[in-house]
Design an enzyme around this catalytic site. Structure first.
Site, PDB file in Angstrom:
ATOM      1  N   THR A 212       0.824  -1.207  -0.030  1.00 47.69           N
ATOM      2  CA  THR A 212       0.066   0.003   0.014  1.00 47.69           C
ATOM      3  C   THR A 212       0.893   1.303   0.039  1.00 47.69           C
ATOM      4  OG1 THR A 212      -0.270   0.040   2.301  1.00 47.69           O
ATOM      5  CG2 THR A 212      -1.893  -1.198   1.160  1.00 47.69           C
ATOM      6  N   GLU A 261      -4.228   4.538   3.503  1.00 45.62           N
ATOM      7  CA  GLU A 261      -3.386   3.579   2.922  1.00 45.62           C
ATOM      8  C   GLU A 261      -4.236   3.179   1.680  1.00 45.62           C
ATOM      9  OE1 GLU A 261      -1.234   0.320   5.042  1.00 45.62           O
ATOM     10  OE2 GLU A 261      -2.451   1.171   6.907  1.00 45.62           O
TER      11      GLU A 261
END
Length: 313
Positions: A212, A261
């Site tokens: 991420t 994220e």
């Protein structure tokens, strides 16, 4: 777009010395109601052959009037984002007023003389609920009294959908409850955050198999309900389909600050330190605390499948 920052009292040399049409408001979010004010002002400016100027404030007046903590205020359109949107909607001049106690103490007549007439406005355009002092003595109905026929006035009526008034409060309520499509419908565009990719814990790649991008946004950015979303992320002028989580990663129980994220579908590049934009499209699910890593990975795989289905549609 020319950006002119003003602290009261201003120097006349700071002001563009030509006639303008002046749009007034705080314009947080620049939603469809705000866009109607800007569009009407733009059409008037084109009709008169003058520039379109917009005047707003560097922070919300509640800091002065209600003693709100400036570090806790969050905006639908922080300053950088507001500039982007105003440019997109065709504003020529953006006057940004430092909302100080001195500025707030202006009488209605002083405000009109210095910040409408003084800015060379030939027409002033504002929403029906715009005020320039105490509501009972400084509203749009009374503005002709203070204007003294020195400029014309266009008042924009309340803008509504079939369901409700279009306003920042309704948009915030939708964002707080994960109703992204409803919020975007009132905004007239997809809610977008500006940020930068920074280093996180590294768990997404090493532990979960879902690398991420951790997005750092300004502290005054309005955050959405915690959970997992379908988003698009812009990296170097290209938009990519992605899914995002916003929250504290309760499965690991070591995060106290809310993080954002973004997992970009089919994307392998290193984008640390790059500026990005995240466009919020659809709420997938609540933030959950899983019994272990395997359960979390299984859910992330399901989220990925649902995200791909969304973009396939």
């Amino acid at each position: 777009m020319q950006i002119i920052k003003i602290t009261h009292p201003y120097e006349p040399s700071q002001i563009v010395q030509e006639p303008i049409v002046l749009a007034l408001g705080f314009f947080d979010g620049i939603h469809l109601g705000h866009q109607e004010v800007i569009q009407q002002a733009k059409e008037k400016a084109q009709e008169l052959g003058v520039k379109l100027a917009l005047m707003s404030f560097d922070h919300h007046p509640s800091i002065i009037f209600q003693g709100a903590d400036p570090d806790e205020l969050q905006y639908l359109s922080p300053f950088e984002r507001k500039i982007e949107l105003l440019e997109e909607f065709g504003v020529d001049i953006f006057y940004v007023i430092d909302f100080t106690k001195e500025f707030a103490s202006l009488s209605p007549q002083e405000f009109v003389d210095q910040y409408m007439v003084g800015l060379n406005a030939v027409t002033v355009v504002a929403g029906f609920d715009y005020t320039y002092g105490k509501k009972e003595i400084a509203n749009m109905e009374l503005l002709p009294t203070y204007a003294k026929e020195r400029f014309s006035i266009v008042t924009i009526s309340e803008q509504q959908t079939e369901k409700q008034k279009i306003g920042s409060t309704a948009i915030r309520n939708y964002l707080e409850t994960g109703q992204i499509e409803e919020a975007n419908a009132l905004l007239g565009y997809e809610y977008t955050m500006i940020g930068k990719v920074v280093h996180g814990f590294g768990r997404g790649s090493a532990l979960l198999g879902f690398p991420t991008a951790n997005i750092d946004v300004s502290t005054d950015t309005y955050l959405l309900k915690k959970g997992v979303y379908i988003v698009e992320i812009q990296v170097e002028d290209k938009w990519y389909p992605a899914m995002a989580s916003i929250g504290v990663n309760p499965t690991f129980n070591d995060v106290t600050k809310i993080t954002i994220e973004v997992y970009i579908l089919d994307f392998q590049r290193d984008i640390y330190e790059l500026p990005v934009r995240v466009k919020w499209l659809h709420y997938l699910r609540d933030e959950l605390k899983f019994d272990g890593v395997e359960a979390l990975i299984a859910q992330l795989k399901e989220d990925e499948v649902n995200t791909k289905k969304y973009f396939e549609k």
